[in-house]
Write a protein that holds these residues in place. Structure first.
Motif, PDB file in Angstrom:
ATOM      1  N   PRO A  22       0.828  -1.207   0.000  1.00  0.00           N
ATOM      2  CA  PRO A  22       0.000   0.000   0.000  1.00  0.00           C
ATOM      3  C   PRO A  22       0.862   1.257   0.000  1.00  0.00           C
ATOM      4  O   PRO A  22       2.023   1.208   0.399  1.00  0.00           O
ATOM      5  CB  PRO A  22      -0.794  -0.132   1.294  1.00  0.00           C
ATOM      6  CG  PRO A  22       0.105  -0.920   2.194  1.00  0.00           C
ATOM      7  CD  PRO A  22       0.799  -1.912   1.313  1.00  0.00           C
ATOM      8  N   SER A  23       0.279   2.357  -0.438  1.00  0.00           N
ATOM      9  CA  SER A  23       1.031   3.619  -0.483  1.00  0.00           C
ATOM     10  C   SER A  23       0.802   4.458   0.766  1.00  0.00           C
ATOM     11  O   SER A  23       1.159   5.626   0.797  1.00  0.00           O
ATOM     12  CB  SER A  23       0.624   4.418  -1.725  1.00  0.00           C
ATOM     13  OG  SER A  23      -0.763   4.693  -1.707  1.00  0.00           O
ATOM     14  N   LEU A  24       0.210   3.856   1.787  1.00  0.00           N
ATOM     15  CA  LEU A  24      -0.134   4.550   3.017  1.00  0.00           C
ATOM     16  C   LEU A  24       0.203   3.651   4.194  1.00  0.00           C
ATOM     17  O   LEU A  24      -0.055   2.449   4.157  1.00  0.00           O
ATOM     18  CB  LEU A  24      -1.636   4.841   3.005  1.00  0.00           C
ATOM     19  CG  LEU A  24      -2.251   5.593   4.180  1.00  0.00           C
ATOM     20  CD1 LEU A  24      -1.823   7.049   4.135  1.00  0.00           C
ATOM     21  CD2 LEU A  24      -3.765   5.489   4.114  1.00  0.00           C
ATOM     22  N   GLY A  25       0.841   4.210   5.217  1.00  0.00           N
ATOM     23  CA  GLY A  25       1.190   3.396   6.371  1.00  0.00           C
ATOM     24  C   GLY A  25       1.319   4.232   7.627  1.00  0.00           C
ATOM     25  O   GLY A  25       1.472   5.459   7.571  1.00  0.00           O
ATOM     26  N   PRO A  26       1.263   3.592   8.796  1.00  0.00           N
ATOM     27  CA  PRO A  26       1.318   4.319  10.062  1.00  0.00           C
ATOM     28  C   PRO A  26       2.715   4.851  10.360  1.00  0.00           C
ATOM     29  O   PRO A  26       3.717   4.351   9.829  1.00  0.00           O
ATOM     30  CB  PRO A  26       0.899   3.262  11.084  1.00  0.00           C
ATOM     31  CG  PRO A  26       1.290   1.962  10.457  1.00  0.00           C
ATOM     32  CD  PRO A  26       1.083   2.143   8.985  1.00  0.00           C
ATOM     33  N   ILE A  27       2.768   5.838  11.247  1.00  0.00           N
ATOM     34  CA  ILE A  27       4.037   6.496  11.551  1.00  0.00           C
ATOM     35  C   ILE A  27       5.001   5.580  12.291  1.00  0.00           C
ATOM     36  O   ILE A  27       6.204   5.839  12.308  1.00  0.00           O
ATOM     37  CB  ILE A  27       3.802   7.782  12.364  1.00  0.00           C
ATOM     38  CG1 ILE A  27       3.033   7.465  13.654  1.00  0.00           C
ATOM     39  CG2 ILE A  27       3.091   8.818  11.542  1.00  0.00           C
ATOM     40  CD1 ILE A  27       2.835   8.665  14.565  1.00  0.00           C
ATOM     41  N   ALA A  31       5.098  -3.635   8.084  1.00  0.00           N
ATOM     42  CA  ALA A  31       5.737  -4.672   7.278  1.00  0.00           C
ATOM     43  C   ALA A  31       4.944  -4.890   5.989  1.00  0.00           C
ATOM     44  O   ALA A  31       3.851  -4.364   5.813  1.00  0.00           O
ATOM     45  CB  ALA A  31       5.821  -5.969   8.081  1.00  0.00           C
ATOM     46  N   ASN A  32       5.544  -5.680   5.082  1.00  0.00           N
ATOM     47  CA  ASN A  32       4.859  -6.150   3.877  1.00  0.00           C
ATOM     48  C   ASN A  32       4.392  -5.023   2.958  1.00  0.00           C
ATOM     49  O   ASN A  32       3.240  -4.982   2.521  1.00  0.00           O
ATOM     50  CB  ASN A  32       3.678  -7.042   4.252  1.00  0.00           C
ATOM     51  CG  ASN A  32       4.113  -8.281   5.005  1.00  0.00           C
ATOM     52  OD1 ASN A  32       5.187  -8.820   4.750  1.00  0.00           O
ATOM     53  ND2 ASN A  32       3.296  -8.730   5.940  1.00  0.00           N
ATOM     54  N   VAL A  33       5.295  -4.102   2.689  1.00  0.00           N
ATOM     55  CA  VAL A  33       5.060  -3.087   1.672  1.00  0.00           C
ATOM     56  C   VAL A  33       5.715  -3.581   0.382  1.00  0.00           C
ATOM     57  O   VAL A  33       6.911  -3.878   0.363  1.00  0.00           O
ATOM     58  CB  VAL A  33       5.653  -1.722   2.077  1.00  0.00           C
ATOM     59  CG1 VAL A  33       5.469  -0.702   0.970  1.00  0.00           C
ATOM     60  CG2 VAL A  33       5.016  -1.241   3.369  1.00  0.00           C
ATOM     61  N   GLU A  34       4.934  -3.668  -0.689  1.00  0.00           N
ATOM     62  CA  GLU A  34       5.494  -4.138  -1.961  1.00  0.00           C
ATOM     63  C   GLU A  34       5.927  -2.947  -2.799  1.00  0.00           C
ATOM     64  O   GLU A  34       5.132  -2.056  -3.096  1.00  0.00           O
ATOM     65  CB  GLU A  34       4.470  -4.969  -2.735  1.00  0.00           C
ATOM     66  CG  GLU A  34       5.039  -5.497  -4.048  1.00  0.00           C
ATOM     67  CD  GLU A  34       4.062  -6.373  -4.818  1.00  0.00           C
ATOM     68  OE1 GLU A  34       4.430  -6.879  -5.888  1.00  0.00           O
ATOM     69  OE2 GLU A  34       2.923  -6.549  -4.334  1.00  0.00           O
ATOM     70  N   GLU A 476       5.450   6.913  -7.647  1.00  0.00           N
ATOM     71  CA  GLU A 476       4.396   6.943  -6.636  1.00  0.00           C
ATOM     72  C   GLU A 476       5.026   7.157  -5.265  1.00  0.00           C
ATOM     73  O   GLU A 476       5.992   6.494  -4.924  1.00  0.00           O
ATOM     74  CB  GLU A 476       3.607   5.630  -6.662  1.00  0.00           C
ATOM     75  CG  GLU A 476       2.408   5.618  -5.736  1.00  0.00           C
ATOM     76  CD  GLU A 476       1.579   4.354  -5.872  1.00  0.00           C
ATOM     77  OE1 GLU A 476       0.495   4.304  -5.282  1.00  0.00           O
ATOM     78  OE2 GLU A 476       2.021   3.427  -6.568  1.00  0.00           O
ATOM     79  N   ARG A 477       4.475   8.071  -4.482  1.00  0.00           N
ATOM     80  CA  ARG A 477       5.045   8.406  -3.186  1.00  0.00           C
ATOM     81  C   ARG A 477       4.352   7.615  -2.074  1.00  0.00           C
ATOM     82  O   ARG A 477       3.266   7.076  -2.261  1.00  0.00           O
ATOM     83  CB  ARG A 477       4.943   9.902  -2.924  1.00  0.00           C
ATOM     84  CG  ARG A 477       5.551  10.751  -4.054  1.00  0.00           C
ATOM     85  CD  ARG A 477       5.486  12.217  -3.730  1.00  0.00           C
ATOM     86  NE  ARG A 477       6.511  12.604  -2.764  1.00  0.00           N
ATOM     87  CZ  ARG A 477       6.506  13.726  -2.079  1.00  0.00           C
ATOM     88  NH1 ARG A 477       5.523  14.587  -2.220  1.00  0.00           N
ATOM     89  NH2 ARG A 477       7.475  14.007  -1.230  1.00  0.00           N
ATOM     90  N   TYR A 478       5.004   7.567  -0.909  1.00  0.00           N
ATOM     91  CA  TYR A 478       4.480   6.841   0.255  1.00  0.00           C
ATOM     92  C   TYR A 478       4.095   7.852   1.313  1.00  0.00           C
ATOM     93  O   TYR A 478       4.848   8.783   1.603  1.00  0.00           O
ATOM     94  CB  TYR A 478       5.539   5.880   0.794  1.00  0.00           C
ATOM     95  CG  TYR A 478       5.041   4.955   1.880  1.00  0.00           C
ATOM     96  CD1 TYR A 478       4.368   3.777   1.569  1.00  0.00           C
ATOM     97  CD2 TYR A 478       5.255   5.252   3.225  1.00  0.00           C
ATOM     98  CE1 TYR A 478       3.908   2.926   2.563  1.00  0.00           C
ATOM     99  CE2 TYR A 478       4.809   4.406   4.232  1.00  0.00           C
ATOM    100  CZ  TYR A 478       4.140   3.240   3.893  1.00  0.00           C
ATOM    101  OH  TYR A 478       3.688   2.392   4.866  1.00  0.00           O
ATOM    102  N   ARG A 479       2.923   7.639   1.919  1.00  0.00           N
ATOM    103  CA  ARG A 479       2.421   8.605   2.894  1.00  0.00           C
ATOM    104  C   ARG A 479       2.312   7.970   4.273  1.00  0.00           C
ATOM    105  O   ARG A 479       1.760   6.879   4.422  1.00  0.00           O
ATOM    106  CB  ARG A 479       1.047   9.109   2.468  1.00  0.00           C
ATOM    107  CG  ARG A 479       0.531  10.195   3.401  1.00  0.00           C
ATOM    108  CD  ARG A 479      -0.812  10.694   2.946  1.00  0.00           C
ATOM    109  NE  ARG A 479      -1.317  11.683   3.883  1.00  0.00           N
ATOM    110  CZ  ARG A 479      -2.581  12.036   3.965  1.00  0.00           C
ATOM    111  NH1 ARG A 479      -3.460  11.494   3.170  1.00  0.00           N
ATOM    112  NH2 ARG A 479      -2.964  12.934   4.843  1.00  0.00           N
TER     113      ARG A 479
END
Length: 701
Positions: A22-27, A31-34, A476-479
């Motif tokens: 996913p392109s969104l994750g907690p601060i 894990a498991n970012v592709e 694509e950026r990550y937030r």
């Protein structure tokens, strides 16, 4: 294809892509970012003696450097005093900061030309007395340098022939420089243009595509018309007129046929239609073993449908690929299937064998490919972004580490291996885990990071060279988000979100509700306090919900107080004053989806060190009497908890102003003293009554 669309496709072909999911994750990280790494090799091209690869905005070359074709000084030795380098290494182009190479233009006889991201041209090699560098000099050896053009002139695309180069500007103008042999540059002077010169186009013709052959130029107009000038001897300009002229002529096409793409081959040309059909015409070089027109040794004076066997006639081709010095051509389908036809003397067809007669029927090449190019060798990029080479390998130009050994099937000559992936300035946590089905995809753990949007940077190594490669930035950026501030997006101008702002103690504290407004680029939006409201459908028992105030840029807070325990939905609403679309952030779950739940109002927790109820004194003259019964329970104050009425100072640091004001107005702060006095009188009355009763029993009248 329109001129604008053509320019856009050229740019898009060289953009670094890639994705993250996913392109969104907690601060606190997850894990498991592709991360899908961009296709690292962007383009392949070649000349008669060298191979060029564009990767990460840099150019890599292999082959002969005797005339500085690799961008290094002539006489450079690569082992055993040889001027050939059988591996791909970087061409030292002195680019300005923040500038990279966007396109290879194909190699001339002994020169190379590339286009940078600012629309400027760079070139190197040897001009062979043809003025191919546009500097006004001939017989020039040149290290990578910028080609001089008039001020203000930049290019969207360039293409090179044997001794000439043409460039298309954003305004649709066509410029040319180099040799004018056979009128390629529309001049009567054989020597050609010593500097880039604007060429004449037919009135009303806009350029959608153009090619530079050995001694001709073809233009495809935005209306699908075909125009050209230069040598007629090869019949590329149509018909059997063998004169040489710089005059522009329109080349007749069959009824109902128009092209979307054109490509040069040595002495001939090819065109691709909207329907995915291939047309060919001209007089191919050395056609006895080069049946590239699909008709054996025949010349084809006008564009004619390439004959295909029955099993291939239903194929719809998506793109066409060849080159100025090519004796082969290739066509790709939309799903990456590659067919090649033409000469096969050195295994150029990529089917594992070679022969002296070639093949006029397109042959299927094993594998899946993104693009193909042909010069002396066959060059391609596979679906994983790796550069594949095969063919003659003269001067080690395949970049496979060996010299002059023909290769008859695609081999990996150049690729990047990922060494690290960074989220902003922080590296991913733990090791990179390659995806089992896609070598360009990696599973990583995002590191902890403050709220915000970050770039993903991929660092690479080049295994063939055992050295560091370029770094890629994923498009694509990550937030990062704070789980306490959920995320909600909508294209409407008014939205309501029911979310869980937390647990509120019954009447003892005010819960803070936090909302954040960002625009479509996730930049924070300020000055919107009046556009936000919070409410609830539940009775708060005299509690309230305050207005929102902006506590920091784009972050707004309100508070809610309840004096009744239970559950309550909290509704946050935003109404845009100007129709502006924003993202309203109020809370997210672990997957980044909006929460839809309720707030729970609970009784206050037990406060330590609360005042104890005074023990009833025992009268010394009343031996062995039972203890005084407990006081009755107060339904509004379970357990007779005095701290529920007026706890110790600082017990409720978040107590709302509304609650505090209410307590002050009703005089609640005087209650403990009054109750204590009343309790003392009440207890004394009971004791007096019991004493009098006891005395009457002992001394009856």
């Amino acid at each position: 294809m329109t001129q604008a669309a053509h320019a856009q496709s050229i740019s898009a072909a060289n953009l670094t892509q890639g994705s993250v999911s996913p392109s969104l994750g907690p601060i606190n990280g997850t894990a498991n970012v592709e991360v899908v790494v961009p296709l690292d090799v962007q383009q392949v091209d070649g000349s008669r003696s060298a191979t060029y690869i564009l990767a990460g905005g840099r150019v890599y070359a292999a082959g002969d450097n005797s005339r500085q074709q690799l961008g290094l000084p002539a006489g450079t030795s690569f082992g055993a005093s040889r001027s050939e380098r059988p591996w791909l290494d970087e061409v030292p182009i002195p680019l300005p900061n923040e500038v990279s190479i966007a396109q290879l233009a194909g190699g001339g006889f002994a020169s190379s030309h590339v286009l940078d991201t600012n629309g400027r041209v760079w070139s190197w090699g040897y001009d062979d007395n043809r003025g191919v560098f546009g500097t006004g000099r001939t017989n020039e050896y040149r290290l990578p340098s910028e080609t001089p053009v008039p001020p203000g002139v930049t290019f969207n695309q360039i293409r090179s022939g044997t001794y000439s180069t043409l460039g298309l500007t954003p305004e649709g103008e066509l410029w040319g420089w180099g040799s004018n042999i056979n009128g390629v540059l529309q001049s009567s002077a054989t020597a050609g243009n010593s500097a880039p010169k604007k060429l004449a186009l037919p009135e009303g013709v806009e350029v959608a595509d153009f090619i530079v052959g050995n001694y001709y130029v073809l233009i495809l107009s935005t209306e699908g018309e075909l125009w050209g000038w230069g040598e007629r001897g090869s019949q590329v300009l149509g018909g059997n007129d063998y004169t040489v002229s710089g005059n522009t002529v329109q080349i007749p096409l069959p009824e109902g046929v128009s092209f979307t793409q054109i490509e040069p081959v040595w002495g001939a040309a090819l065109g691709l239609t909207n329907e995915g059909k291939i047309y060919a015409w001209g007089t191919p070089f050395n056609y006895t073993n080069n049946p590239i027109l699909g008709r054996g040794v025949e010349n084809v004076p006008t564009p004619t449908l390439l004959p295909l066997p029955a099993e291939l006639q239903d194929i719809v081709f998506a793109s066409l690929h060849a080159g100025t010095s090519a004796t082969n051509a290739g066509a790709l389908t939309a799903n990456g299937t590659l067919y090649i036809w033409g000469s096969n003397t050195n295994g150029e067809l990529g089917i594992g064998t070679s022969n002296s007669t070639g093949d006029e029927i397109p042959r299927l090449v094993p594998g899946t490919f993104a693009t193909y190019s042909k010069a002396r060798n066959s060059l391609a990029i596979n679906e994983h972004g790796q550069a594949m080479t095969w063919g003659s390998n003269s001067n080690g130009s395949l970049g496979l580490g060996n010299m002059n050994t023909p290769i008859t099937s695609p081999q990996t000559a150049f690729n990047f291996e990922v060494s690290a992936i960074s989220f902003g300035e922080k590296s991913s946590v733990g090791e990179l885990r390659p995806h089992p089905e896609n070598p360009n995809s990696f599973i990583v753990s995002a590191p902890p990071h403050p709220v915000g949007t970050v770039d993903l940077t991929v660092d690479t190594v080049i295994p063939q060279l055992d050295k560091q490669g370029p770094s890629f930035t994923i498009s694509e950026r990550y937030r990062y988000y704070d789980p306490a501030i959920p995320i909600f997006s909508n294209n409407e101008t008014h939205y309501e979100v029911t979310n869980d702002p937390g647990v509120i103690a019954d009447g003892d504290s005010a819960q803070i509700i936090t909302a954040q407004l960002t625009d479509e680029a996730y930049d924070k939006v300020s000055g919107m306090s009046d556009s936000l409201t919070a409410s609830t459908t539940r009775d708060l028992g005299g509690g309230s919900v305050s207005d929102f105030s902006e506590t920091e840029l784009g972050v707004y807070t309100a508070q809610i107080t309840s004096f009744i325990a239970g559950e309550a939905p909290i509704i946050v609403s935003y109404t845009s004053p100007d129709g502006k679309t924003v993202n309203l952030n109020v809370g997210v779950d672990a997957a980044g989806h909006p929460l839809n739940s309720t707030a729970t109002f609970q009784p206050a927790p037990t406060i330590p060190n609360k005042p104890e109820t005074p023990e009833e004194p025992v009268h010394p003259n009343l031996p062995d009497e039972p203890n005084t019964p407990s006081l009755p329970q107060d339904p509004g104050n379970p357990g007779n908890d005095w701290s529920r009425v007026n706890g110790p100072e600082g017990a409720f640091p978040h107590q709302s102003a509304h609650h505090e004001e209410k307590l002050t107005q009703t005089g609640v702060n005087t209650i403990p003293a009054v109750l204590l006095a009343g309790l003392t009188i009440f207890t004394g009355g009971i004791l007096l009554f019991r004493r009098l009763s006891h005395q009457r029993m002992r001394h009856p009248e």
